[in-house]
Motif scaffolding. Structure first.
Motif, PDB file in Angstrom:
ATOM      1  N   ALA A 107       9.459 -77.371  11.615  1.00  0.00           N
ATOM      2  CA  ALA A 107       8.295 -77.634  12.465  1.00  0.00           C
ATOM      3  C   ALA A 107       7.826 -76.385  13.197  1.00  0.00           C
ATOM      4  CB  ALA A 107       8.621 -78.735  13.472  1.00  0.00           C
ATOM      5  N   ASP A 108       8.714 -75.396  13.331  1.00  0.00           N
ATOM      6  CA  ASP A 108       8.308 -74.131  13.961  1.00  0.00           C
ATOM      7  C   ASP A 108       7.172 -73.472  13.191  1.00  0.00           C
ATOM      8  OD1 ASP A 108      10.201 -74.286  16.014  1.00  0.00           O
ATOM      9  OD2 ASP A 108      11.745 -73.348  14.784  1.00  0.00           O
ATOM     10  N   LEU A 109       7.103 -73.741  11.875  1.00  0.00           N
ATOM     11  CA  LEU A 109       6.087 -73.111  11.034  1.00  0.00           C
ATOM     12  C   LEU A 109       4.705 -73.727  11.218  1.00  0.00           C
ATOM     13  CD1 LEU A 109       8.179 -72.705   7.769  1.00  0.00           C
ATOM     14  CD2 LEU A 109       7.493 -70.899   9.352  1.00  0.00           C
ATOM     15  N   LEU A 110       4.622 -74.837  11.942  1.00  0.00           N
ATOM     16  CA  LEU A 110       3.321 -75.415  12.248  1.00  0.00           C
ATOM     17  C   LEU A 110       2.628 -74.667  13.370  1.00  0.00           C
ATOM     18  CD1 LEU A 110       4.231 -79.221  12.091  1.00  0.00           C
ATOM     19  CD2 LEU A 110       3.223 -77.790  10.299  1.00  0.00           C
ATOM     20  N   ARG A 111       3.409 -73.923  14.138  1.00  0.00           N
ATOM     21  CA  ARG A 111       2.856 -73.216  15.306  1.00  0.00           C
ATOM     22  C   ARG A 111       2.940 -71.703  15.194  1.00  0.00           C
ATOM     23  NH1 ARG A 111       6.163 -77.277  16.935  1.00  0.00           N
ATOM     24  NH2 ARG A 111       7.866 -75.853  17.369  1.00  0.00           N
ATOM     25  N   ARG A 112       3.796 -71.213  14.288  1.00  0.00           N
ATOM     26  CA  ARG A 112       4.022 -69.773  14.197  1.00  0.00           C
ATOM     27  C   ARG A 112       4.050 -69.331  12.734  1.00  0.00           C
ATOM     28  NH1 ARG A 112       7.756 -72.026  17.613  1.00  0.00           N
ATOM     29  NH2 ARG A 112       7.786 -71.327  19.797  1.00  0.00           N
ATOM     30  N   PRO A 113       3.610 -68.126  12.445  1.00  0.00           N
ATOM     31  CA  PRO A 113       3.793 -67.569  11.102  1.00  0.00           C
ATOM     32  C   PRO A 113       5.279 -67.340  10.822  1.00  0.00           C
ATOM     33  CG  PRO A 113       2.164 -66.323  12.365  1.00  0.00           C
ATOM     34  CD  PRO A 113       2.858 -67.225  13.329  1.00  0.00           C
ATOM     35  N   MET A 114       5.640 -67.295   9.555  1.00  0.00           N
ATOM     36  CA  MET A 114       7.041 -67.087   9.194  1.00  0.00           C
ATOM     37  C   MET A 114       7.572 -65.782   9.770  1.00  0.00           C
ATOM     38  SD  MET A 114       9.807 -68.124   7.708  1.00  0.00           S
ATOM     39  CE  MET A 114       9.448 -69.389   6.482  1.00  0.00           C
ATOM     40  N   THR A 115       6.761 -64.743   9.753  1.00  0.00           N
ATOM     41  CA  THR A 115       7.216 -63.453  10.281  1.00  0.00           C
ATOM     42  C   THR A 115       7.611 -63.572  11.746  1.00  0.00           C
ATOM     43  OG1 THR A 115       5.716 -62.335   8.755  1.00  0.00           O
ATOM     44  CG2 THR A 115       6.620 -61.017  10.553  1.00  0.00           C
ATOM     45  N   LYS A 116       6.813 -64.304  12.500  1.00  0.00           N
ATOM     46  CA  LYS A 116       7.110 -64.485  13.927  1.00  0.00           C
ATOM     47  C   LYS A 116       8.343 -65.354  14.129  1.00  0.00           C
ATOM     48  CE  LYS A 116       4.765 -65.601  18.286  1.00  0.00           C
ATOM     49  NZ  LYS A 116       5.005 -64.262  18.881  1.00  0.00           N
ATOM     50  N   VAL A 117       8.525 -66.364  13.290  1.00  0.00           N
ATOM     51  CA  VAL A 117       9.721 -67.204  13.358  1.00  0.00           C
ATOM     52  C   VAL A 117      10.974 -66.371  13.102  1.00  0.00           C
ATOM     53  CG1 VAL A 117      10.984 -69.060  12.198  1.00  0.00           C
ATOM     54  CG2 VAL A 117       8.569 -69.370  12.788  1.00  0.00           C
ATOM     55  N   LEU A 118      10.940 -65.549  12.057  1.00  0.00           N
ATOM     56  CA  LEU A 118      12.104 -64.723  11.743  1.00  0.00           C
ATOM     57  C   LEU A 118      12.395 -63.721  12.843  1.00  0.00           C
ATOM     58  CD1 LEU A 118      11.524 -64.030   7.931  1.00  0.00           C
ATOM     59  CD2 LEU A 118      13.158 -65.619   8.961  1.00  0.00           C
ATOM     60  N   ARG A 119      11.356 -63.150  13.403  1.00  0.00           N
ATOM     61  CA  ARG A 119      11.547 -62.119  14.422  1.00  0.00           C
ATOM     62  C   ARG A 119      11.939 -62.699  15.772  1.00  0.00           C
ATOM     63  NH1 ARG A 119       6.510 -58.612  16.514  1.00  0.00           N
ATOM     64  NH2 ARG A 119       6.090 -60.648  17.456  1.00  0.00           N
ATOM     65  N   ASP A 120      11.232 -63.759  16.214  1.00  0.00           N
ATOM     66  CA  ASP A 120      11.385 -64.227  17.591  1.00  0.00           C
ATOM     67  C   ASP A 120      12.349 -65.391  17.751  1.00  0.00           C
ATOM     68  OD1 ASP A 120       9.480 -62.320  18.058  1.00  0.00           O
ATOM     69  OD2 ASP A 120       7.827 -63.724  18.367  1.00  0.00           O
ATOM     70  N   ILE A 121      12.543 -66.193  16.709  1.00  0.00           N
ATOM     71  CA  ILE A 121      13.456 -67.334  16.811  1.00  0.00           C
ATOM     72  C   ILE A 121      14.794 -67.033  16.146  1.00  0.00           C
ATOM     73  CG2 ILE A 121      13.820 -69.749  16.149  1.00  0.00           C
ATOM     74  CD1 ILE A 121      10.850 -70.217  16.452  1.00  0.00           C
ATOM     75  N   VAL A 122      14.736 -66.560  14.912  1.00  0.00           N
ATOM     76  CA  VAL A 122      15.975 -66.232  14.197  1.00  0.00           C
ATOM     77  C   VAL A 122      16.574 -64.924  14.706  1.00  0.00           C
ATOM     78  CG1 VAL A 122      16.943 -65.775  11.898  1.00  0.00           C
ATOM     79  CG2 VAL A 122      15.130 -67.467  12.169  1.00  0.00           C
ATOM     80  N   ARG A 123      15.719 -64.076  15.285  1.00  0.00           N
ATOM     81  CA  ARG A 123      16.134 -62.743  15.757  1.00  0.00           C
ATOM     82  C   ARG A 123      16.617 -61.871  14.601  1.00  0.00           C
ATOM     83  NH1 ARG A 123      13.673 -62.305  20.565  1.00  0.00           N
ATOM     84  NH2 ARG A 123      14.131 -64.106  21.897  1.00  0.00           N
ATOM     85  N   ALA A 124      15.954 -62.022  13.479  1.00  0.00           N
ATOM     86  CA  ALA A 124      16.307 -61.211  12.318  1.00  0.00           C
ATOM     87  C   ALA A 124      15.887 -59.762  12.547  1.00  0.00           C
ATOM     88  CB  ALA A 124      15.615 -61.762  11.069  1.00  0.00           C
ATOM     89  N   ASP A 125      16.621 -58.853  11.955  1.00  0.00           N
ATOM     90  CA  ASP A 125      16.336 -57.418  12.057  1.00  0.00           C
ATOM     91  C   ASP A 125      15.287 -57.056  11.013  1.00  0.00           C
ATOM     92  OD1 ASP A 125      16.366 -54.657  12.317  1.00  0.00           O
ATOM     93  OD2 ASP A 125      18.189 -54.428  11.102  1.00  0.00           O
ATOM     94  N   ILE A 126      14.011 -57.149  11.401  1.00  0.00           N
ATOM     95  CA  ILE A 126      12.939 -56.829  10.475  1.00  0.00           C
ATOM     96  C   ILE A 126      12.645 -55.337  10.537  1.00  0.00           C
ATOM     97  CG2 ILE A 126      10.513 -57.213   9.877  1.00  0.00           C
ATOM     98  CD1 ILE A 126      10.782 -60.027  10.937  1.00  0.00           C
TER      99      ILE A 126
END
Length: 249
Positions: free
Chosen positions: A166-185
């Protein structure tokens, strides 16, 4: 001498006609069978086939000639180059914030998601895993409701476990990975090329079959060079522009 028979196309009057004709003819040439004739119909015959003027047809043929797909000979006619290969797509490098901005500002519908085997065409990006998490979304203009693109993301399963679809309904995948998953992009490589709409894309984006679209592939890497996510997006050609700003400093 028998001439090559190109596919037909429904023209979109909002886009340059010569461009649509050149892309349709290009797709026909690249998808031809080895036994198909190499000689093209005359300019007049092609213009009648596509329903455009001879001048428009001439401009479309010049585009293909410049690309090396065809050669034109006075008195003999126009011929397909049998060994011509598809040109390399334009590759663009952008910042993470630029990618996030590109993907934002639209109404998003999550069509489906779940685990799936790595598609063969993406195997090079996920060499050490046989399965990825997939997310298929349809994005629409928030003012008009018109569909603008549909996107498929292929994400490492361990990253997908760290966020709610459901996070993808409000945010782009890039933002989800960066800001929620805290992935090292570390970087994102964009590839953009012109294609013609296949049946699924035509249905989802509400455009005629074989309409020009932009085919985008975005590959997200971490600091170790490992691929985190591959996004494959089809944009309506008449509803999207891709802008790149180069900083000379």
């Amino acid at each position: 001498m028998t001439s090559f028979a190109p596919d037909s196309i429904v023209l979109n009057r909002k886009l340059p006609l010569w461009y649509q004709v050149s892309q349709s003819l290009r797709a026909s040439i690249l998808g031809r069978s080895p036994q198909d004739p190499l000689r093209l119909p005359t300019e007049e015959q092609l213009a009648g086939h596509y329903g455009v003027s001879v001048l428009t047809m001439r401009q479309a043929l010049k585009e293909l000639e410049d690309e090396g797909l065809i050669t034109r000979h006075r008195r003999r006619g126009t011929f397909i180059e049998p060994d011509a290969l598809r040109g390399a797509p334009v590759r663009l490098l952008g910042s993470v914030d630029a990618i996030v901005a590109q993907q934002s500002g639209m109404v998003t519908e999550l069509l489906d998601h779940g685990g799936a085997p790595v598609p063969p065409e993406l195997a090079e990006y996920f060499p050490e895993t046989g399965e990825v998490a997939t997310y298929h979304r349809l994005r629409s203009d928030e003012k008009t409701g018109e569909p603008t693109n549909h996107a498929r993301n292929y994400v490492r399963p361990e990253l997908a476990a760290c966020f709610d679809p459901a996070d993808l309904l409000r945010r782009p995948m890039t933002k989800v990975l960066r800001d929620i998953v805290r992935a090292d992009i570390s970087r994102i490589t964009d590839t953009v090329e012109a294609r013609l709409a296949d049946p699924e894309t035509a249905r989802l984006l509400q455009v005629p079959l074989l309409s020009p679209i932009l085919h985008y592939t975005g590959v997200t890497y971490d600091g170790d060079g490992r691929v985190l996510d591959v996004a494959v997006i089809h944009y309506r050609g008449d509803r999207f522009s891709f802008t790149v700003t180069l900083d000379a400093t």
